[in-house]
Design a protein around this motif. Structure first.
Motif, PDB file in Angstrom:
ATOM      1  N   ARG A  82      68.106  19.643  70.346  1.00  0.00           N
ATOM      2  CA  ARG A  82      68.181  21.004  69.824  1.00  0.00           C
ATOM      3  C   ARG A  82      68.367  22.037  70.927  1.00  0.00           C
ATOM      4  O   ARG A  82      68.424  23.232  70.665  1.00  0.00           O
ATOM      5  N   GLY A  83      68.437  21.553  72.175  1.00  0.00           N
ATOM      6  CA  GLY A  83      68.646  22.474  73.285  1.00  0.00           C
ATOM      7  C   GLY A  83      67.386  23.147  73.779  1.00  0.00           C
ATOM      8  O   GLY A  83      67.457  24.090  74.567  1.00  0.00           O
ATOM      9  N   LEU A  84      66.215  22.671  73.352  1.00  0.00           N
ATOM     10  CA  LEU A  84      64.965  23.283  73.768  1.00  0.00           C
ATOM     11  C   LEU A  84      64.450  22.694  75.073  1.00  0.00           C
ATOM     12  O   LEU A  84      63.496  23.223  75.663  1.00  0.00           O
ATOM     13  N   LEU A  85      65.037  21.590  75.498  1.00  0.00           N
ATOM     14  CA  LEU A  85      64.752  21.016  76.806  1.00  0.00           C
ATOM     15  C   LEU A  85      66.068  20.866  77.552  1.00  0.00           C
ATOM     16  O   LEU A  85      67.078  20.457  76.960  1.00  0.00           O
ATOM     17  N   THR A  86      66.068  21.190  78.834  1.00  0.00           N
ATOM     18  CA  THR A  86      67.258  20.937  79.629  1.00  0.00           C
ATOM     19  C   THR A  86      67.330  19.442  79.940  1.00  0.00           C
ATOM     20  O   THR A  86      66.356  18.693  79.751  1.00  0.00           O
ATOM     21  N   GLU A  87      68.486  19.002  80.431  1.00  0.00           N
ATOM     22  CA  GLU A  87      68.631  17.588  80.781  1.00  0.00           C
ATOM     23  C   GLU A  87      67.630  17.191  81.855  1.00  0.00           C
ATOM     24  O   GLU A  87      67.039  16.106  81.803  1.00  0.00           O
ATOM     25  N   GLU A  88      67.400  18.094  82.829  1.00  0.00           N
ATOM     26  CA  GLU A  88      66.448  17.800  83.902  1.00  0.00           C
ATOM     27  C   GLU A  88      65.023  17.702  83.366  1.00  0.00           C
ATOM     28  O   GLU A  88      64.261  16.820  83.761  1.00  0.00           O
ATOM     29  N   GLU A  89      64.664  18.619  82.462  1.00  0.00           N
ATOM     30  CA  GLU A  89      63.316  18.599  81.889  1.00  0.00           C
ATOM     31  C   GLU A  89      63.102  17.336  81.055  1.00  0.00           C
ATOM     32  O   GLU A  89      62.025  16.726  81.102  1.00  0.00           O
TER      33      GLU A  89
END
Length: 212
Positions: A195-202
């Motif tokens: 959903r875009g609430l976490l970045t790929e790094e996170e």
């Protein structure tokens, strides 16, 4: 920091009664600060007047009875990311701050304006998934609260305090009763990432922490 001048009593109390009440409030604030594990929580910061115009407001007034502060992070902006990816950014007034007050019951996101404090109170039971990211000299603490993702930028707080606050929130993570199940937790994190609430790094960092 010098003591902030007291406002004159307007409730019919005498000067002596007002002074006694102020001393009691100061003692309570000092006790709260002394009990906090974070060095960022001080009596001065909890008790200083933050609203120069309008009704006086202080960080200690955000706390519920018997609520104990743990960490107090400070910056100038914060983001709230909705489930659909919409970002609402809030900036403090000129010379003001955005405070992230972590307590034993909640996370209070406090935005300082000249005439008011804008406060989001997020019960600790709804907060989880804390991550700290550093890039380009900027530190960002992000965490979930229900279906939303919050991002705060504690630029005026030592990195060790931000890390300690994140560790505290991680230890209190009770967002989902299935969190003890790594598979359930991974599925929740994947949903946040999609959903875009976490970045790929996170997302990658959270998976590493989860899977060891």
């Amino acid at each position: 920091m010098p003591d902030t001048p007291r406002d004159p009593p307007t409730d019919g109390t005498t000067d002596a009664e007002g002074a006694a009440g102020a001393e009691s409030e100061t003692a309570t604030t000092r006790s709260l600060a002394a009990a906090a594990p974070g060095e960022s929580v001080t009596a001065e910061r909890l008790g200083v007047r933050l609203v120069p115009e309008g009704t006086p407001a202080r960080l200690r007034e955000v706390l519920a009875p018997d609520e104990t502060p743990q960490y107090l992070l400070e910056g100038v902006m914060a983001d709230r990311v909705a489930a659909d990816g919409t970002v609402r950014r809030r900036m403090a007034c000129s010379g003001g701050s955005v405070f992230t007050l972590v307590t034993d019951r909640a996370v209070h996101l406090v935005v300082q304006y000249r005439d008011r404090l804008d406060v989001d109170t997020l019960p600790l039971a709804t907060v989880g998934g804390p991550t700290v990211r550093r890039a380009g000299g900027e530190t960002r603490l992000a965490f979930d609260a229900g279906d939303e993702r919050y991002r705060v930028y504690p630029s005026a707080t030592p990195g060790t305090e931000t890390d300690a606050a994140a560790a505290y929130l991680d230890g209190q993570d009770t967002v989902d009763a299935g969190d003890n199940d790594p598979v359930s937790t991974l599925e929740r994190l994947a949903g946040l990432y999609e959903r875009g609430l976490l970045t790929e790094e996170e997302f990658a960092a959270a998976k590493r922490d989860l899977l060891g």
